[in-house]
Design an enzyme around this catalytic site. Structure first.
Site, PDB file in Angstrom:
ATOM      1  N   SER A  12      13.277   3.953  -0.598  1.00  0.00           N
ATOM      2  CA  SER A  12      13.341   3.658   0.829  1.00  0.00           C
ATOM      3  C   SER A  12      12.574   4.694   1.639  1.00  0.00           C
ATOM      4  CB  SER A  12      14.801   3.553   1.268  1.00  0.00           C
ATOM      5  OG  SER A  12      14.892   3.065   2.576  1.00  0.00           O
ATOM      6  N   ASP A  34       9.276   1.264   7.037  1.00  0.00           N
ATOM      7  CA  ASP A  34       9.422   2.270   5.986  1.00  0.00           C
ATOM      8  C   ASP A  34       8.769   1.774   4.691  1.00  0.00           C
ATOM      9  OD1 ASP A  34      11.308   0.361   5.298  1.00  0.00           O
ATOM     10  OD2 ASP A  34      12.879   1.791   4.817  1.00  0.00           O
ATOM     11  N   ASP A  47       9.596   0.543   1.788  1.00  0.00           N
ATOM     12  CA  ASP A  47       9.951  -0.739   1.172  1.00  0.00           C
ATOM     13  C   ASP A  47      10.157  -1.836   2.215  1.00  0.00           C
ATOM     14  OD1 ASP A  47      12.376   0.491   2.000  1.00  0.00           O
ATOM     15  OD2 ASP A  47      13.526  -0.756   0.630  1.00  0.00           O
ATOM     16  N   ASP A  51      12.120  -2.598   4.690  1.00  0.00           N
ATOM     17  CA  ASP A  51      13.377  -3.234   5.094  1.00  0.00           C
ATOM     18  C   ASP A  51      13.889  -2.662   6.413  1.00  0.00           C
ATOM     19  OD1 ASP A  51      14.213  -0.760   4.171  1.00  0.00           O
ATOM     20  OD2 ASP A  51      15.811  -1.537   2.892  1.00  0.00           O
TER      21      ASP A  51
END
Length: 596
Positions: A163, A320, A322, A324
């Site tokens: 993340s 960010d 990833d 999400d």
């Protein structure tokens, strides 16, 4: 360095042969230690022994849904062996719990270092266990992985990502068949299986090419990705709002997985003027311009703000690694850019969705919105205004998305209209079961275009929200506690908070009227001592409510070596609410320093 740690170190030196880079890393540490001892360099010896201790003092914690740690050699690191061992435990869980004849899993990865390699390790372990792996050909956002699990009716999913953690980290998010990150019960079951495994002798690992030829590993095609985008576009509230809006957007994927998906979606919905920050456009796990690629922090948005100023853009979007979570900065009337918090964006999206769906008469009967317990209470007032039931859950988006799953079981999935958490995660609809920065970018742009076409702005809409519902100020202290010593300090602090505030006391001269211990699942009114259950699963979180409505919440992070302290203060102006929070926060941090 303990005897147990030394034994683990030697065991890895003897057995870590499948990954030459890890073995080389350990041999270098060993040689450096030998040289330091020969030179009687005590400070260097202590440094190297501490390094070995940190690598091996524990197994990397699987936690409540996955792994996260520094990339490198050791049991407390992200590497080929820890990933393979965790995957073997997950495979054993699938085989013992799945009722499907043909078991399968979906696997995706982001731009972090070794992400694609770790994804192939997951695929190889699953294939050797007879579980078919559907693997994405290129890096993808986390929400697309969640969508794939449900679309292909998989038994589980794995997303390789850390993340928003710094560049040295990588991680592993595990998903259940419902598309949510693993439940507490499932996580515990997987953890038990992992704990029984020797990572060198008990892990089954197929040859990748052979498994691919046999059809045990397959690639997910472009057609599926187009289906995902079609589902996202269905969440639009005002699909035609971009036409003639003149909205100008600067976007940065922070060298992560959001670049192609976000740009594609914005193009398809009609955002014609999107400029990408060139230094942060291409995937790069070293994150050279923002070592901490977290859209919550202004440092990560500096290049984006500079470009937005040059381009005179209305809005900056930052996802960010990833993709999400998304952060934003908005241009004000003076040409400056104001960063909006996750609480502000979350509440404003809630109002936009509720108000505009109600205006179009397509708000469902008995609508439900969901937020985490650490997210802004201003959302409760907004929901009440529009007749929407607001549900609070523990931190972790799997709990928010889990409400959509519960509704689906009753045939009422349509009632779930929106969920958010203060850490910049948002989801409208239930096509996926995780926060989705791709769709959030669309809705944020849509909201900005809507206000722009109506002679207003996001800045003015935020001001109006505070004027109507109250000046809520939120602040989070992220207190870092690295390594084994840090873990002990966090435990000591949580013990101190519980012992000090479980009885009548004050904070900044204000009486603490309610003490909630989510570990004990109990809410206690301190005057009179009456208690009631929280109605939520057990979690290591403590909440204090003061007589003026101020709130302090404390919890160890589930993904980083940090203790998080959340403050909410309400005033008759922004300045007053900020001043109150600073006073409460100062006294509370003094107590924490005493307890640690």
């Amino acid at each position: 360095m303990s005897q147990n740690t030394r034994e683990k170190f030697n065991y890895w030196l003897q057995n870590a042969r499948s990954d030459s880079s890890l073995r080389k890393e350990l041999k270098q540490v060993e040689q450096d230690l030998i040289k330091a001892r020969e030179a009687n360099d005590n400070s260097k010896i202590e440094e190297l022994e501490a390094d070995i201790e940190e690598r091996f003092y524990r197994d990397l914690d699987f936690g409540t849904g996955g792994l996260r740690g520094i990339i490198g050699a050791g049991t407390n690191r992200m590497n080929h062996y820890t990933v393979a061992r965790a995957t073997q435990g997950l495979a054993d869980y699938i085989k013992s719990h799945s009722k499907r004849k043909n078991q399968s899993i979906a696997v995706a990865y982001d731009s972090r270092n070794k992400s694609s390699r770790f994804a192939k390790v997951v695929a190889r372990v699953m294939a050797e266990n007879g579980i078919k792996c559907r693997l994405f050909r290129e890096l993808m956002p986390t929400p697309i992985l969640s969508y794939a699990v449900r679309k292909f009716e998989c038994d589980a999913g794995v997303m390789i990502t850390a993340s928003h953690n710094p560049a040295p980290y990588n991680g592993y998010k595990a998903y259940g068949a419902d598309g949510c990150q693993l439940s507490l019960e499932a996580s515990e079951a997987v953890i038990k299986r992992i704990s029984k495994l020797d990572m060198f002798t008990d892990v089954k690992l197929a040859d990748y090419d052979e498994a691919f030829d046999k059809g045990l590993i397959t690639h997910i095609g472009k057609e599926f990705i187009s289906e995902y985008f079609n589902e996202v576009k269905k969440q639009s509230i005002r699909p035609n709002v971009f036409e003639g809006s003149g909205l100008k957007v600067v976007f940065t994927p922070l060298n992560g997985a959001g670049n192609k998906p976000v740009r594609r979606l914005l193009t398809e919905v009609g955002v014609a003027d999107v400029i990408v920050v060139p230094e942060q456009e291409e995937p790069d796990g070293n994150f050279p311009t923002c070592p901490y690629p977290n859209p919550e922090f202004k440092e990560a948005l500096e290049l984006g703000v500079k470009l937005a100023q040059v381009e005179e853009a209305d809005l900056l979007l930052a996802t960010d690694p990833d993709a999400d979570r998304v952060g934003i900065a908005v241009r004000n009337g003076k040409g400056q850019y104001c960063l909006f918090s996750g609480n502000e964006v979350g509440a404003m999206l809630l109002e936009y969705i509720c108000r505009e769906r109600k205006a179009q008469n397509n708000l469902p009967l008995q609508p439900i919105a969901v937020k985490s317990i650490v997210s802004t209470a201003i959302a409760d007032k907004i929901a009440a205004k529009y007749g929407v039931q607001m549900v609070d859950t523990l931190t972790g988006f799997k709990f928010i998305a889990g409400i959509a799953g519960d509704l689906e079981k009753k045939g009422e999935e349509h009632r779930f209209i929106y969920g958010f958490e203060e850490s910049y995660g948002y989801l409208a609809g239930s096509y996926v079961r995780d926060k989705d920065a791709v769709s959030a970018c669309m809705l944020i742009c849509e909201m900005a275009a809507f206000y722009r076409k109506n002679g207003s702005s996001l800045i003015e809409a935020r001001t109006k929200m505070y004027e109507e519902y109250g000046y809520y100020h939120h602040h989070t202290d992220n207190l870092a506690f690295e390594g084994s010593a840090g873990m002990k300090q966090m435990t000591s602090i949580m013990d101190g908070v519980r012992k000090h505030f479980c009885k009548p006391t004050t904070l900044n001269g204000l009486t603490v009227i309610t003490f909630t211990d989510y570990q004990e699942k109990k809410i206690t009114k301190l005057k009179g001592g009456t208690s009631k259950p929280t109605g939520l699963p057990r979690s290591n979180v403590v909440k204090l409510v003061l007589e003026d409505g101020s709130v302090v919440i404390v919890r160890p992070s589930g993904t980083e070596p940090k203790l998080k302290v959340y403050y909410t203060c309400i005033g008759d102006s922004h300045e007053n609410s900020v001043a109150l929070q600073e006073k409460i926060g100062k006294e509370f941090l003094e107590l924490i320093n005493f307890w640690k």
